[in-house]
Write a protein that holds these residues in place. Structure first.
Motif, PDB file in Angstrom:
ATOM      1  N   LEU A   1       0.850  -1.131   0.019  1.00 27.70           N
ATOM      2  CA  LEU A   1      -0.079   0.154  -0.144  1.00 27.70           C
ATOM      3  C   LEU A   1       0.871   1.487   0.079  1.00 27.70           C
ATOM      4  O   LEU A   1       0.411   2.360  -0.747  1.00 27.70           O
ATOM      5  CB  LEU A   1      -0.829  -0.074   1.262  1.00 27.70           C
ATOM      6  N   ASN A   2       1.962   1.175   0.795  1.00 33.30           N
ATOM      7  CA  ASN A   2       2.954   2.333   0.634  1.00 33.30           C
ATOM      8  C   ASN A   2       3.592   2.699  -0.589  1.00 33.30           C
ATOM      9  O   ASN A   2       3.601   3.733  -0.957  1.00 33.30           O
ATOM     10  CB  ASN A   2       3.896   2.247   1.937  1.00 33.30           C
ATOM     11  N   SER A   3       3.876   1.463  -1.292  1.00 32.65           N
ATOM     12  CA  SER A   3       4.544   1.705  -2.491  1.00 32.65           C
ATOM     13  C   SER A   3       3.383   1.998  -3.471  1.00 32.65           C
ATOM     14  O   SER A   3       3.920   3.028  -4.514  1.00 32.65           O
ATOM     15  CB  SER A   3       5.132   0.174  -2.913  1.00 32.65           C
ATOM     16  N   LEU A   4       2.438   1.686  -3.724  1.00 33.99           N
ATOM     17  CA  LEU A   4       1.312   2.115  -4.676  1.00 33.99           C
ATOM     18  C   LEU A   4       0.990   3.673  -4.301  1.00 33.99           C
ATOM     19  O   LEU A   4       0.850   4.552  -5.265  1.00 33.99           O
ATOM     20  CB  LEU A   4      -0.155   1.662  -4.449  1.00 33.99           C
ATOM     21  N   GLU A   5       1.069   4.230  -3.110  1.00 30.12           N
ATOM     22  CA  GLU A   5       0.693   5.671  -2.674  1.00 30.12           C
ATOM     23  C   GLU A   5       2.218   6.389  -3.282  1.00 30.12           C
ATOM     24  O   GLU A   5       1.970   7.539  -3.777  1.00 30.12           O
ATOM     25  CB  GLU A   5       0.470   5.810  -1.220  1.00 30.12           C
ATOM     26  N   ASP A   6       3.305   5.815  -2.985  1.00 24.31           N
ATOM     27  CA  ASP A   6       4.481   6.573  -3.354  1.00 24.31           C
ATOM     28  C   ASP A   6       4.659   6.634  -4.957  1.00 24.31           C
ATOM     29  O   ASP A   6       5.249   7.640  -5.382  1.00 24.31           O
ATOM     30  CB  ASP A   6       5.915   5.713  -2.925  1.00 24.31           C
TER      31      ASP A   6
ATOM     32  N   ARG B   1     -10.445  -8.892  -3.503  1.00 28.48           N
ATOM     33  CA  ARG B   1     -11.007  -9.166  -2.181  1.00 28.48           C
ATOM     34  C   ARG B   1      -9.818  -9.575  -1.374  1.00 28.48           C
ATOM     35  O   ARG B   1      -8.767 -10.065  -1.510  1.00 28.48           O
ATOM     36  CB  ARG B   1     -11.785 -10.334  -2.338  1.00 28.48           C
ATOM     37  N   TRP B   2      -9.877  -9.185  -0.001  1.00 30.26           N
ATOM     38  CA  TRP B   2      -9.007  -9.447   1.112  1.00 30.26           C
ATOM     39  C   TRP B   2      -9.740 -10.202   2.285  1.00 30.26           C
ATOM     40  O   TRP B   2     -10.749  -9.665   2.678  1.00 30.26           O
ATOM     41  CB  TRP B   2      -8.349  -8.270   1.690  1.00 30.26           C
ATOM     42  N   VAL B   3      -9.251 -11.434   2.387  1.00 28.95           N
ATOM     43  CA  VAL B   3     -10.042 -12.026   3.508  1.00 28.95           C
ATOM     44  C   VAL B   3      -8.663 -12.334   4.527  1.00 28.95           C
ATOM     45  O   VAL B   3      -7.796 -12.952   4.289  1.00 28.95           O
ATOM     46  CB  VAL B   3     -10.306 -13.483   3.088  1.00 28.95           C
ATOM     47  N   GLY B   4      -9.041 -11.612   5.674  1.00 27.00           N
ATOM     48  CA  GLY B   4      -8.074 -11.632   6.746  1.00 27.00           C
ATOM     49  C   GLY B   4      -8.289 -12.344   7.951  1.00 27.00           C
ATOM     50  O   GLY B   4      -9.618 -12.237   8.485  1.00 27.00           O
ATOM     51  N   GLN B   5      -7.451 -13.290   8.284  1.00 26.08           N
ATOM     52  CA  GLN B   5      -7.618 -14.069   9.438  1.00 26.08           C
ATOM     53  C   GLN B   5      -6.952 -13.275  10.551  1.00 26.08           C
ATOM     54  O   GLN B   5      -5.967 -13.109  10.835  1.00 26.08           O
ATOM     55  CB  GLN B   5      -7.222 -15.365   9.550  1.00 26.08           C
ATOM     56  N   GLY B   6      -8.012 -12.722  11.733  1.00 28.37           N
ATOM     57  CA  GLY B   6      -7.433 -11.740  12.597  1.00 28.37           C
ATOM     58  C   GLY B   6      -8.692 -11.047  12.990  1.00 28.37           C
ATOM     59  O   GLY B   6      -9.906 -10.825  12.485  1.00 28.37           O
ATOM     60  N   GLY B   7      -8.394  -9.995  14.252  1.00 29.63           N
ATOM     61  CA  GLY B   7      -9.488  -9.377  14.694  1.00 29.63           C
ATOM     62  C   GLY B   7     -10.335 -10.431  15.700  1.00 29.63           C
ATOM     63  O   GLY B   7      -9.959 -11.603  15.604  1.00 29.63           O
TER      64      GLY B   7
ATOM     65  N   CYS C   1       1.558  -5.968  13.447  1.00 30.99           N
ATOM     66  CA  CYS C   1       1.660  -4.932  12.538  1.00 30.99           C
ATOM     67  C   CYS C   1       0.577  -4.113  12.691  1.00 30.99           C
ATOM     68  O   CYS C   1      -0.414  -4.243  11.578  1.00 30.99           O
ATOM     69  CB  CYS C   1       2.140  -5.303  11.207  1.00 30.99           C
ATOM     70  N   VAL C   2       0.478  -3.428  13.729  1.00 31.38           N
ATOM     71  CA  VAL C   2      -0.792  -2.459  13.779  1.00 31.38           C
ATOM     72  C   VAL C   2      -0.975  -1.516  12.684  1.00 31.38           C
ATOM     73  O   VAL C   2      -1.992  -1.204  12.138  1.00 31.38           O
ATOM     74  CB  VAL C   2      -0.575  -1.534  15.131  1.00 31.38           C
ATOM     75  N   PRO C   3       0.372  -0.564  11.931  1.00 28.48           N
ATOM     76  CA  PRO C   3      -0.060   0.179  11.171  1.00 28.48           C
ATOM     77  C   PRO C   3      -0.527  -0.492   9.639  1.00 28.48           C
ATOM     78  O   PRO C   3      -1.122  -0.065   9.071  1.00 28.48           O
ATOM     79  CB  PRO C   3       1.424   0.575  10.683  1.00 28.48           C
ATOM     80  N   GLY C   4      -0.084  -1.799   9.663  1.00 28.18           N
ATOM     81  CA  GLY C   4      -0.424  -2.444   8.462  1.00 28.18           C
ATOM     82  C   GLY C   4      -2.116  -2.829   8.497  1.00 28.18           C
ATOM     83  O   GLY C   4      -2.753  -2.517   7.476  1.00 28.18           O
ATOM     84  N   ALA C   5      -2.566  -3.296   9.566  1.00 27.22           N
ATOM     85  CA  ALA C   5      -3.811  -3.603   9.974  1.00 27.22           C
ATOM     86  C   ALA C   5      -4.671  -2.335   9.574  1.00 27.22           C
ATOM     87  O   ALA C   5      -5.806  -2.447   8.814  1.00 27.22           O
ATOM     88  CB  ALA C   5      -3.980  -4.185  11.527  1.00 27.22           C
ATOM     89  N   LEU C   6      -4.297  -1.132  10.146  1.00 27.74           N
ATOM     90  CA  LEU C   6      -5.134  -0.006   9.948  1.00 27.74           C
ATOM     91  C   LEU C   6      -4.934   0.620   8.622  1.00 27.74           C
ATOM     92  O   LEU C   6      -6.054   0.920   8.111  1.00 27.74           O
ATOM     93  CB  LEU C   6      -4.421   1.056  10.949  1.00 27.74           C
ATOM     94  N   ALA C   7      -3.943   0.439   7.694  1.00 28.22           N
ATOM     95  CA  ALA C   7      -3.798   0.701   6.719  1.00 28.22           C
ATOM     96  C   ALA C   7      -4.656  -0.065   5.646  1.00 28.22           C
ATOM     97  O   ALA C   7      -5.637   0.266   4.618  1.00 28.22           O
ATOM     98  CB  ALA C   7      -2.217   0.901   6.131  1.00 28.22           C
ATOM     99  N   ALA C   8      -4.726  -1.343   5.756  1.00 29.28           N
ATOM    100  CA  ALA C   8      -5.522  -2.367   4.889  1.00 29.28           C
ATOM    101  C   ALA C   8      -7.042  -2.048   5.196  1.00 29.28           C
ATOM    102  O   ALA C   8      -7.827  -2.080   4.341  1.00 29.28           O
ATOM    103  CB  ALA C   8      -5.147  -3.688   5.279  1.00 29.28           C
ATOM    104  N   LEU C   9      -7.396  -1.957   6.711  1.00 28.76           N
ATOM    105  CA  LEU C   9      -8.944  -1.844   6.912  1.00 28.76           C
ATOM    106  C   LEU C   9      -9.637  -0.462   6.459  1.00 28.76           C
ATOM    107  O   LEU C   9     -10.377  -0.443   6.165  1.00 28.76           O
ATOM    108  CB  LEU C   9      -8.998  -1.798   8.419  1.00 28.76           C
ATOM    109  N   SER C  10      -8.592   0.521   6.271  1.00 27.20           N
ATOM    110  CA  SER C  10      -9.038   1.881   5.792  1.00 27.20           C
ATOM    111  C   SER C  10      -8.877   2.130   4.408  1.00 27.20           C
ATOM    112  O   SER C  10      -9.351   3.210   3.775  1.00 27.20           O
ATOM    113  CB  SER C  10      -8.318   2.974   6.762  1.00 27.20           C
ATOM    114  N   SER C  11      -7.823   1.260   3.619  1.00 26.65           N
ATOM    115  CA  SER C  11      -7.692   1.392   2.225  1.00 26.65           C
ATOM    116  C   SER C  11      -8.866   1.496   1.120  1.00 26.65           C
ATOM    117  O   SER C  11      -9.575   0.454   1.302  1.00 26.65           O
ATOM    118  CB  SER C  11      -6.784   0.457   1.843  1.00 26.65           C
ATOM    119  N   GLN C  12      -9.194   2.504   0.586  1.00 26.56           N
ATOM    120  CA  GLN C  12     -10.322   2.577  -0.577  1.00 26.56           C
ATOM    121  C   GLN C  12      -9.850   1.677  -1.612  1.00 26.56           C
ATOM    122  O   GLN C  12     -10.700   1.484  -2.526  1.00 26.56           O
ATOM    123  CB  GLN C  12     -10.624   4.012  -0.718  1.00 26.56           C
TER     124      GLN C  12
END
Length: 306
Positions: free
Chosen positions: A148-153, A163-169, A198-209
């Motif tokens: 996600l950071n690479s795509l933004e850069d 689709r993202w299926v995440g085992q977590g939360g 990786c909290v920053p990764g979780a927050l970024a993925a959950l909020s990414s449009q």
């Protein structure tokens, strides 16, 4: 919510995994042999040479040396060879393999073996995780964050991820209604390694449009599904009647791995393998022959974010 009937015949799939516990490798083994899975790539966190060697070995064991599945690692080749990546060092500066003892009991021939034949995880995800592809994550979301950071850069605003299926939360009662209270742990919150690692990764993925659809398989939901000695026998029985050699080899390999785990703990909670069920049939239970040698009833399996 999407039904099983609306899914494509074969689902293009990328798996992001680690090797600190048995779940991810069991998921990889079952996914490789599933007739509805088109496994495109595997990315590894953090991606030590020992992890890469293990994943490559499993793919070759099941699919042959020309398996065509891309393998990516968080570390690039230079980091792997120089062993300077911080996340693969313990507090004393000693290098860690990031492979559990269970893995080497299942594959004793792999102990001490290394492989540097992995691409950058960002490169692999950028190539394979597209609008028509599902990403299944069973590890801290470091590779997803890097993508996600690479795509933004690169200012690639037009790239849409699938689709993202995440085992977590944790699907606590404050977040989602408890449909079957006898199956889902009660409570409001619970720490989970895949998001907490990786909290920053979780927050970024959950909020990414960019991500078209987000489905989470909560840790407490996974705790409702366990493999015990009786269910373990069904893996062997299913292997004896498997319709393909690949499926037979995979079921016997899963049986071997689970036998070792149950020998130590008596049962195995199913985490990432249950998330694979969600990939194949979201919100439903697939016929036993599709994935498991026994039926799973999966009420309230997913927490769909969008």
């Amino acid at each position: 919510m999407t039904t099983a009937k609306s899914l494509p015949d074969r689902i293009p799939l990328v798996i992001d995994m680690e090797t600190a516990d048995p779940d991810d490798l069991l998921t990889l083994i079952l996914a490789v042999a599933h007739p509805r899975v088109d496994l495109r790539a595997v990315t590894i966190t953090p991606g030590t040479p020992e992890q890469v060697a293990l994943v490559q070995h499993v793919l070759e064991y099941l699919l042959g040396s020309a398996h065509g599945v891309d393998v990516g690692a968080s570390f690039d080749e230079a980091q792997q060879r120089t062993r300077t990546a911080h996340s693969a060092m313990d507090d004393g500066g000693e290098r860690r393999t990031c492979v559990s003892g269970w893995h080497y009991k299942v594959f004793p021939e792999m102990k001490g073996r290394r492989s540097y034949e992995a691409k950058s995880a960002v490169h692999v995800l950028n190539r394979h995780w597209r609008a028509d592809t599902t990403l299944l994550t069973g590890a801290p979301l470091k590779n997803v964050l890097a993508l996600l950071n690479s795509l933004e850069d690169s200012h690639s605003k037009d790239i849409v991820l699938g689709r993202w299926v995440g085992q977590g939360g944790f699907a606590g009662s404050n977040v989602a209604p408890i449909v079957a209270e006898n199956l889902v742990d009660r409570g409001v919150f619970c720490p989970t390694f895949n998001f907490g690692g990786c909290v920053p990764g979780a927050l970024a993925a959950l909020s990414s449009q960019r991500i078209a659809r987000v489905d989470l398989v909560g840790k407490n939901v996974c705790h409702a599904f366990r493999c015990d000695a009786a269910r373990l026998q069904l893996f062997e029985l299913a292997a004896s009647s498997a319709e393909t050699e690949l499926r037979q080899r995979a079921l016997l390999l899963a049986h071997r791995g689970l036998s070792i785990q149950l020998g130590r703990h008596g049962e195995k909670k199913l985490h990432d393998p249950l998330a694979l069920v969600a990939v194949l049939a979201p919100g439903t239970s697939p016929p036993p022959q599709h994935l498991w040698p026994y039926s799973l009833q999966v009420p309230a399996l997913l927490l769909s974010i969008r």
